[in-house]
Write an enzyme that holds these catalytic residues in place. Structure first.
Site, short mmCIF file in Angstrom:
data_model
loop_
_atom_site.label_atom_id
_atom_site.label_comp_id
_atom_site.label_asym_id
_atom_site.label_seq_id
_atom_site.Cartn_x
_atom_site.Cartn_y
_atom_site.Cartn_z
N ASP A 113 0.86 -1.19 0.00
CA ASP A 113 0.00 0.00 0.00
C ASP A 113 0.89 1.24 0.00
O ASP A 113 1.70 1.42 0.92
CB ASP A 113 -0.87 -0.03 1.27
N ASP A 219 -2.97 4.75 -2.22
CA ASP A 219 -3.96 5.41 -1.37
C ASP A 219 -4.29 6.81 -1.90
O ASP A 219 -3.38 7.59 -2.22
CB ASP A 219 -3.36 5.51 0.04
N GLU A 275 -6.55 4.31 -5.59
CA GLU A 275 -7.81 4.63 -4.90
C GLU A 275 -8.16 6.06 -5.30
O GLU A 275 -7.38 6.98 -5.05
CB GLU A 275 -7.62 4.52 -3.39
N HIS A 349 -11.33 -2.31 3.92
CA HIS A 349 -11.15 -1.92 5.33
C HIS A 349 -11.83 -0.61 5.67
O HIS A 349 -11.80 -0.19 6.83
CB HIS A 349 -9.65 -1.81 5.61
N ASP A 350 -12.40 0.08 4.69
CA ASP A 350 -13.09 1.36 4.94
C ASP A 350 -14.60 1.21 4.85
O ASP A 350 -15.32 2.20 5.02
CB ASP A 350 -12.69 2.40 3.89
#
Ligand code: TEU
Length: 585
Positions: A113, A219, A275, A349-350
């Site tokens: 990430d 990210d 993302e 995870h969000d």
């Protein structure tokens, strides 16, 4: 008479170029919550490595690790203080290299990430930057003077509200200026306008690529370019100073990503997925069309934001199925026609758990709902990303069990605003909370769900004795067994990965139906039909296809594991039942 679609006539679809990063099944791992081998209560890299056989058995080809770098964990590792150092909680750099090798020896790959819109405030770069106005790293972050108000008071440079509440500007007492942060004050934004910053990021990327990493999930990568005039946002929340003001996809975002491609990506056989919140399908094409040399694919947000309350974006209002279908359709069609590529996800995870969010997590429907969503996920065009799945945690858990700063800060802000009936609102916030996805993995029925011998950093889900990986593996009818079957089946029917998508019955509020059409390696055109019942009632669906011999269709999958025939041009599905047919047109 209802309108019908002739898919065989419309089969002049674009045939995407095949690639490992398109057909590979990706599993996201949340390191803190995956598997603890040391009894600290936090998952670690050796724990991930110990589960390679589990992942391999499921049909996973590519593993994406949420951040494992050194971090003070204000935002669970999305605040990195050293990009080249594994956080000791998770192990050592050698552990990570050993994980790379172990995955490679199984023919699998590993994504890291890359969190480079911001660093931690404890990163050496930021410590230097804030040490004095003349420090050479000062300009690696974004600094502005205060505005002085009519009574001599200090006012931030603009009215933008940060993602996790409060202003986007934090006052730095030592040097007498504000610095900019889109997320927490502990996550200062890097200044991508500065070429040295960009060069340093590219070096970090090469550092990990040269050691065996296979690519990056990036990210909030579309937030790196800012409108450097930082204009005030229009007032949409009257009576408040802070407003939602930041626009993603700033003026230089594509230029920066093209530079990153030239400097790093084109030199490796690697995978990149960005993302990109706040991005519509047309803009996504700019990020993902191969000839633009930016990213291979991006995570869109429209479907995970379906039904969000306009005022309180952390709660969900009732939403019609057609709203969801319209979003999926527009992405499928736009990527295909524009030559982009999808990153398919319904959980991460969000996000809250997909069964709770999109279907029905009541005990009698959770298994059926899980399979319904799996069938949808696995029959859309794009690269599949899956996540350790369960249902939401009970909304009766006290607020202290919700560890995430987003939820904590939001509830605090609601209270400060004096929102009536905070209790009821809190339950709605919990239903959307990121912590639903962050609870430790339930491996088996032993204490702490087999996740850790110590006290888990976060409470394990209450239902682990019944719902855990071991029970699911032992049961051929479980949701996990269904996923395993589908992950394999998708590869055997490549048109499900690469084929063209046509939505049927756009206005139907109960059924999501579509066809997929592709060409196999021998040049034969193949057609598939997917029908998904999103209600808790049986539905008889009239298939609006202009085809004589629908009745000859072969059932490939039924989520109930039974035979469901198309009678003439109708199929009757039970509650939350989904079917996949191959059509012979
Ligand atoms: O998330 C970015 C993002 O858009 C989130 O703010 C998301 O909208 C929100 O969490 C939904 O509730 C990324 C990471 O995935 C997230 O975990 C980080 O907190 C964030 O960036 C900052 O790095």
């Amino acid at each position: 008479m209802a309108q019908t679609t002739n898919i065989s006539a419309a089969s002049s679809f674009i045939k995407p170029v095949k690639a490992w990063w398109k057909s590979g099944n990706v599993m996201q791992i949340y390191p803190s919550s995956y598997k603890d081998t040391t009894g600290t209560g936090t998952g670690d890299i050796p724990g991930i490595q110990s589960k390679i056989p589990y992942m391999k058995d499921l049909g996973i080809d590519i593993v994406w690790l949420s951040p494992i770098f050194e971090s003070p964990l204000y935002d669970m590792g999305y605040d990195i203080s050293d990009y080249r150092q594994v956080d000791p909680r998770y192990g050592t750099n050698d552990d990570l290299l050993s994980l790379f090798s172990a995955l490679h020896s199984q023919g699998m790959k590993c994504l890291l990430d890359l969190v480079v819109n911001h660093t931690s405030h404890q990163h050496a770069w930021f410590k230097e930057a804030r040490s004095s106005r003349t420090n050479p790293k000062r300009d690696w972050y974004i600094w502005r003077d205060a505005v002085i108000g009519p009574n001599g008071e200090r006012i931030p440079p603009n009215n933008w509200k940060a993602a996790f509440e409060g202003s986007c500007w934090e006052w730095d007492e030592g040097t007498g200026q504000y610095y900019f942060h889109l997320f927490l004050a502990e996550q200062p934004d890097l200044n991508w306008e500065n070429p040295d910053v960009r060069g340093a990021i590219y070096e970090v990327m090469r550092f990990w690529m040269d050691q065996g990493c296979d690519g990056f999930r990036m990210d909030v990568i579309n937030l790196i370019s800012k409108n450097t005039t930082f204009p005030d946002a229009p007032i949409t929340d009257p009576g408040q100073f802070l407003q939602n003001g930041f626009s993603p996809n700033g003026p230089r975002v594509h230029e920066f990503l093209q530079e990153m491609h030239r400097e790093v990506c084109e030199h490796y056989d690697m995978m990149t997925v960005g993302e990109v919140p706040g991005t519509g399908p047309q803009e996504m094409l700019l990020f993902t069309r191969p000839e633009r040399k930016e990213l291979q694919m991006g995570f869109t947000f429209e479907h995970v934001e379906v039904g969000l309350n306009a005022m309180h974006r952390k709660v969900v209002d009732p939403w019609p199925l057609t709203a969801f279908k319209t979003i999926i359709n527009s992405w499928q069609v736009t990527m295909e026609q524009g030559g982009g590529w999808h990153a398919l996800y319904i959980e991460n995870h969000d996000q809250p758990r997909s069964i709770s969010r999109y279907a029905n997590d009541a005990p009698e429907w959770r298994e059926k709902s899980g399979k319904l969503l799996a069938l949808m996920h696995m029959t859309l065009c794009g690269t599949v990303y899956i996540y350790q799945g369960m249902v939401n945690v009970p909304n009766t858990w006290p607020l202290e069990e919700f560890k995430d700063v987003e939820t904590q800060n939001f509830i605090k802000a609601l209270k400060e605003r004096g929102v009536p009936d905070v209790e009821a609102m809190q339950k709605r916030v919990f239903a959307k909370a990121r912590d639903n996805a962050r609870v430790p993995m339930s491996w088996d029925a032993s204490p702490n769900a087999g996740f850790s011998t110590g006290k888990p950093w976060m409470r394990v889900n209450d239902d682990y004795k019944e719902y855990n990986a071991k029970n699911q593996m032992d049961d051929p009818k479980s949701v996990r067994s269904f996923w395993k079957m589908m992950l394999k089946l998708r590869k055997e029917h490549e048109s499900l990965i690469y084929g063209s998508f046509t939505m049927l019955s756009n206005d139907d509020e109960r059924i999501f139906a579509y066809t997929r059409s592709g060409v196999d390696d021998n040049g034969t055109t193949l057609h598939y039909l997917v029908v998904l019942n999103f209600t808790d009632q049986p539905v008889t669906y009239h298939i609006p296809l202009d085809a004589e011999n629908l009745g000859n269709a072969s059932l490939v999958v039924d989520t109930y594991g039974e035979e469901v025939a198309i009678l003439k041009d109708q199929v009757t599905l039970r509650a939350y039942e989904g079917v996949l047919y191959q059509l012979w047109l």
